[in-house]
Design a protein around this motif. Sequence first.
Motif, short mmCIF file in Angstrom:
data_model
loop_
_atom_site.label_atom_id
_atom_site.label_comp_id
_atom_site.label_asym_id
_atom_site.label_seq_id
_atom_site.Cartn_x
_atom_site.Cartn_y
_atom_site.Cartn_z
N UNK A 1 0.84 -1.20 0.00
CA UNK A 1 0.00 0.00 0.00
C UNK A 1 0.87 1.25 0.00
N UNK A 2 1.91 1.24 0.81
CA UNK A 2 2.82 2.39 0.89
C UNK A 2 3.50 2.63 -0.46
N UNK A 3 3.90 1.56 -1.12
CA UNK A 3 4.53 1.69 -2.44
C UNK A 3 3.58 2.28 -3.47
N UNK A 4 2.33 1.81 -3.46
CA UNK A 4 1.34 2.33 -4.41
C UNK A 4 1.07 3.82 -4.13
N UNK A 5 0.93 4.18 -2.84
CA UNK A 5 0.67 5.58 -2.49
C UNK A 5 1.84 6.48 -2.90
N UNK A 6 3.05 6.02 -2.71
CA UNK A 6 4.21 6.82 -3.14
C UNK A 6 4.23 6.94 -4.66
N UNK A 7 3.88 5.85 -5.33
CA UNK A 7 3.81 5.91 -6.79
C UNK A 7 2.78 6.91 -7.26
N UNK A 8 1.62 6.95 -6.57
CA UNK A 8 0.59 7.94 -6.92
C UNK A 8 1.05 9.36 -6.59
N UNK A 9 1.74 9.51 -5.49
CA UNK A 9 2.20 10.83 -5.05
C UNK A 9 3.23 11.41 -6.02
N UNK A 10 4.11 10.60 -6.51
CA UNK A 10 5.19 11.09 -7.39
C UNK A 10 4.87 10.88 -8.87
N UNK A 11 3.66 10.53 -9.17
CA UNK A 11 3.20 10.33 -10.54
C UNK A 11 4.06 9.32 -11.30
N UNK A 12 4.42 8.27 -10.64
CA UNK A 12 5.21 7.21 -11.27
C UNK A 12 4.27 6.20 -11.94
N UNK A 13 3.08 6.07 -11.46
CA UNK A 13 2.12 5.11 -12.00
C UNK A 13 1.46 5.74 -13.22
N UNK A 14 1.40 5.01 -14.32
CA UNK A 14 0.76 5.53 -15.54
C UNK A 14 -0.71 5.85 -15.27
N UNK B 1 -3.35 3.10 -15.13
CA UNK B 1 -3.29 2.17 -13.99
C UNK B 1 -3.66 2.83 -12.66
N UNK B 2 -3.82 4.16 -12.64
CA UNK B 2 -4.09 4.86 -11.38
C UNK B 2 -5.42 4.40 -10.78
N UNK B 3 -6.46 4.25 -11.62
CA UNK B 3 -7.74 3.84 -11.06
C UNK B 3 -7.64 2.45 -10.46
N UNK B 4 -6.93 1.55 -11.12
CA UNK B 4 -6.73 0.20 -10.58
C UNK B 4 -5.92 0.24 -9.28
N UNK B 5 -4.91 1.12 -9.23
CA UNK B 5 -4.06 1.24 -8.04
C UNK B 5 -4.86 1.78 -6.86
N UNK B 6 -5.76 2.75 -7.14
CA UNK B 6 -6.54 3.32 -6.05
C UNK B 6 -7.52 2.29 -5.54
#
Length: 146
Positions: A125-138, A141-146
């Motif tokens: 969860x922490x990795x996904x949130x950091x990815x969302x915070x730094x716009x690393x996730x395309x 895929x953001x909706x799937x990650x959230x």
Amino acid sequence: KLVAVVASATFVSSLEENMHEIKLNLLVALFFAGVLTIIASYIFSRSVTIRINRLRNLTYQVTKGNYNVRLRIMGNDEIGDLARSFNQMTASLQNSQAEIHRQEERRRQFMANAAHEMRTPLTTINGILEGLQYDVIPEEDKKHSI
């Protein structure tokens, strides 16, 4: 009709001497019996005291946490029964101590496993949130990650 008469006589002084000797012999016998009684009582009480002191010393060791002590059983009297009960008690305490140790080890293992199981999803969860915070996730895929 008087048929016969037997007369016996002795000096009073010889009777008194005999009585004096009998009294003296009784006093000597009483003295030796008293001495033997005192010696036998001392030996008996000393053997009982030694056994009780041994039990007291081992009890002190048990209070300090040493459950590996055993008392050598001597005799089938009350102290022997107490020694058997003492040995049963220390064996029971030793088994209880081993069970407590095993349960504590299980608790530690459970806590380590639970901590590990909690860390894995939290790290994800922490990795996904950091990815969302730094716009690393395309973006797709953001909706799937959230």
